[in-house]
Write an enzyme that holds these catalytic residues in place. Structure first.
Site, PDB file in Angstrom:
ATOM      1  CG  ASP A 103      -2.003   0.905   1.325  1.00 38.23           C
ATOM      2  OD1 ASP A 103      -3.015   0.728   0.649  1.00 38.23           O
ATOM      3  OD2 ASP A 103      -1.849   1.886   2.077  1.00 38.23           O
ATOM      4  CB  THR A 107       4.682  -2.811   5.835  1.00 30.31           C
ATOM      5  OG1 THR A 107       3.600  -2.082   6.396  1.00 30.31           O
ATOM      6  CG2 THR A 107       4.884  -4.093   6.592  1.00 30.31           C
ATOM      7  CG  LEU A 108       8.379  -4.084   0.579  1.00 27.13           C
ATOM      8  CD1 LEU A 108       8.590  -5.539   0.973  1.00 27.13           C
ATOM      9  CD2 LEU A 108       7.840  -3.988  -0.843  1.00 27.13           C
ATOM     10  NE  ARG A 165      -6.052 -12.044   9.409  1.00 25.56           N
ATOM     11  CZ  ARG A 165      -5.245 -11.013   9.166  1.00 25.56           C
ATOM     12  NH1 ARG A 165      -4.759 -10.842   7.955  1.00 25.56           N
ATOM     13  NH2 ARG A 165      -4.928 -10.159  10.116  1.00 25.56           N
TER      14      ARG A 165
END
Ligand code: IMP
Ligand code: MG
Length: 176
Positions: A103, A107-108, A165
């Protein structure tokens, strides 16, 4: 079980399976029987990783990290928390980070930089979904299943406030 304020299947089971097979093929060709270490980012990537690894025909080992960047909304909190560290060393390994979705990219970027410091032989990124229109930092995946501009999605591992999920398709909850 379907999220209340939606009902729209964005990516079907078939579409997901087709892209996962393609990614498995690409990875298998690129690594040409070298051993890969897949690093799954919990929790969102658990289904994707489970399906992807069965489409890869190189030797593979698996480990997981748990990162959390969201409170309970659909916006990033900007704060990345490591809740579970790797158990295996990435040193001198051919590592692929397996993400459910990119997004903002915070985070990555955080995980990528951390693993890079631990001297893997190579470090690449595979994501099921790439939300390109939302990127706030300059980081991209080497292997992308499905690209989309914006919008909040659930299903196939992806949650809204820990729910949905287990939906086998991916649903659009909120337009961007
Ligand atoms: P980023 O740091 O903003 O790139 O956020 C990445 C993480 O936020 C992902 O690993 C997901 O856990 C979560 N996330 C981002 N977009 C979505 C979405 O549309 N649905 C569900 N989770 C999302
Ligand atoms: Mg999440």
């Amino acid at each position: 079980m379907i999220p209340e304020n939606t009902g729209r299947v964005l990516f079907s089971r078939d579409r997901i399976a087709t892209e996962v097979r393609r990614l498995g093929r690409e990875i298998s060709q690129d690594y040409d029987n070298r051993e890969i270490m897949l690093v799954g980012v919990l929790k969102g990537s658990f289904l994707f990783l489970a399906d992807l690894i069965r489409e890869i025909n190189c030797p593979a080992v698996v480990d997981f990290v748990r990162l959390a960047s969201y409170g309970s909304g659909t916006q990033t909190s900007g704060i990345i928390e490591f809740r579970k560290e790797l158990e295996m060393s990435v040193r001198d390994r051919d590592v692929i980070i397996v993400e459910d979705i990119i997004d903002s990219g915070y985070t990555l970027e955080c995980l990528y930089n951390k693993l890079q410091l631990q001297q893997p032989r190579s470090l690449k990124v595979c994501t099921l979904v790439d939300k390109q229109g939302r990127r706030e930092v300059d980081i991209n995946a080497d292997y992308v299943g499905i690209s989309m501009e914006d919008g909040f999605i659930v299903g196939y591992g992806l949650d809204y406030d820990e729910r949905y999920r287990n939906l086998p398709e991916i649903y659009l909850v909120e337009d961007g």
